[in-house]
Scaffold this active site. Structure first.
Site, PDB file in Angstrom:
ATOM      1  CG  HIS A  24       2.018  -6.097  -4.403  1.00  0.00           C
ATOM      2  ND1 HIS A  24       2.482  -7.317  -4.026  1.00  0.00           N
ATOM      3  CD2 HIS A  24       0.908  -5.620  -3.795  1.00  0.00           C
ATOM      4  CE1 HIS A  24       1.554  -7.692  -3.054  1.00  0.00           C
ATOM      5  NE2 HIS A  24       0.648  -7.030  -3.114  1.00  0.00           N
ATOM      6  CE  LYS A  48      -4.179 -10.581   3.281  1.00  0.00           C
ATOM      7  NZ  LYS A  48      -3.759  -9.668   2.310  1.00  0.00           N
ATOM      8  NE  ARG A  97      -5.745  -8.661  -6.237  1.00  0.00           N
ATOM      9  CZ  ARG A  97      -5.732  -9.420  -5.427  1.00  0.00           C
ATOM     10  NH1 ARG A  97      -4.288 -10.334  -5.132  1.00  0.00           N
ATOM     11  NH2 ARG A  97      -6.292  -9.322  -4.089  1.00  0.00           N
ATOM     12  CB  SER A 135       0.994 -11.989  -1.439  1.00  0.00           C
ATOM     13  OG  SER A 135       1.449 -10.602  -1.999  1.00  0.00           O
TER      14      SER A 135
HETATM   15  O1  PNS Z   1      -2.202  -6.245   1.213  1.00  0.00           O
HETATM   16  P1  PNS Z   1      -3.417  -6.343   2.234  1.00  0.00           P
HETATM   17  O2  PNS Z   1      -3.250  -7.203   3.361  1.00  0.00           O
HETATM   18  O3  PNS Z   1      -4.662  -6.440   1.419  1.00  0.00           O
HETATM   19  O4  PNS Z   1      -3.257  -4.893   2.794  1.00  0.00           O
HETATM   20  C1  PNS Z   1      -4.339  -4.425   3.787  1.00  0.00           C
HETATM   21  C2  PNS Z   1      -3.698  -3.412   4.807  1.00  0.00           C
HETATM   22  C3  PNS Z   1      -2.665  -3.470   5.304  1.00  0.00           C
HETATM   23  C4  PNS Z   1      -3.626  -2.204   3.870  1.00  0.00           C
HETATM   24  C5  PNS Z   1      -4.753  -3.095   5.705  1.00  0.00           C
HETATM   25  O5  PNS Z   1      -5.164  -4.005   6.542  1.00  0.00           O
HETATM   26  C6  PNS Z   1      -4.409  -1.785   6.728  1.00  0.00           C
HETATM   27  O6  PNS Z   1      -4.567  -0.670   6.381  1.00  0.00           O
HETATM   28  N1  PNS Z   1      -3.879  -1.980   7.556  1.00  0.00           N
HETATM   29  C7  PNS Z   1      -3.400  -1.147   8.691  1.00  0.00           C
HETATM   30  C8  PNS Z   1      -4.399  -1.043  10.062  1.00  0.00           C
HETATM   31  C9  PNS Z   1      -5.487  -0.396   9.663  1.00  0.00           C
HETATM   32  O7  PNS Z   1      -5.485   0.947   9.585  1.00  0.00           O
HETATM   33  N2  PNS Z   1      -6.733  -0.915   9.865  1.00  0.00           N
HETATM   34  C10 PNS Z   1      -8.169  -0.217   9.510  1.00  0.00           C
HETATM   35  C11 PNS Z   1      -8.351  -0.033   8.123  1.00  0.00           C
HETATM   36  S1  PNS Z   1     -10.041  -0.549   7.926  1.00  0.00           S
END
Ligand code: PNS
Length: 169
Positions: A24, A48, A97, A135
């Site tokens: 990150h 998650k 990645r 992570s």
């Molecule tokens: O590190 P991650 O868990 O892969 O990140 C995913 C994340 C947090 C960026 C994604 O779940 C997100 O954008 N969450 C915010 C809620 C949202 O907008 N969801 C709709 C997007 S499809």
């Protein structure tokens, strides 16, 4: 507000950061070089179960980004595109990645664009050393008493180990 050419470009890099890894941080440094301002946004991922609270994740991000002047750390429990619009962001940054990341990220980029026409996603390819890093792996290693110092910045190794030391007791 001035023309596009003179306007400050603000990017947002959302993620769970549970916890932030060297992978990150590498994306943060490169994105911070590309934009005037970068917001690293601790976001809610409904798929998650987080190990660290949003406050703990923000604190760890502050520790590891202390030397990057144009980075701001924030958290948001809502739709990314709402934060994007409300905070005048121009671009969403995501790190890729491997091909296995691509399908999910591709879907999210399209959904975000559908929800907010202005929300373009720019993907940065992780460097070769970070392609295997996540992570989840860091948490698994720490929970089993392994050495995580090659995978996360030195300033947060203690914070992560402390959490898992407590669980092992
Ligand atoms: O590190 P991650 O868990 O892969 O990140 C995913 C994340 C947090 C960026 C994604 O779940 C997100 O954008 N969450 C915010 C809620 C949202 O907008 N969801 C709709 C997007 S499809």
């Amino acid at each position: 507000m001035g023309s596009n050419a003179e306007r400050m470009r603000k990017a947002v890099y959302p993620g769970s950061f549970d916890p932030v890894t060297n992978g990150h941080l590498e994306i943060i440094r490169r994105a911070a070089n590309l934009f005037d301002k970068l917001v690293v946004l601790v976001s809610f991922n409904g798929a998650k179960n987080a190990c660290f609270t949003p406050e703990e994740r923000v604190e760890m991000l502050h520790k590891v980004c202390y030397d990057i002047p144009n980075v701001e750390i924030d958290s948001f429990d809502g739709l990314l595109v709402d934060y994007f619009s409300e905070h005048g962001c121009d671009i969403i940054i995501k790190g890729l990645r491997a091909m296995s990341d691509f399908e999910y990220e591709f879907q999210m980029a399209h959904i975000n664009k559908h929800l907010c026409e202005r929300a373009e996603t720019v993907f940065l390819c992780a460097d070769s050393q970070s392609t295997y890093l996540s992570s989840s792996m860091v948490k698994q290693i720490a929970s089993l008493g392994g050495d995580i110092s090659a995978f996360v910045p030195a300033s947060i190794v203690g914070d992560i180990n402390k959490r898992f030391d407590k669980e092992r007791k």
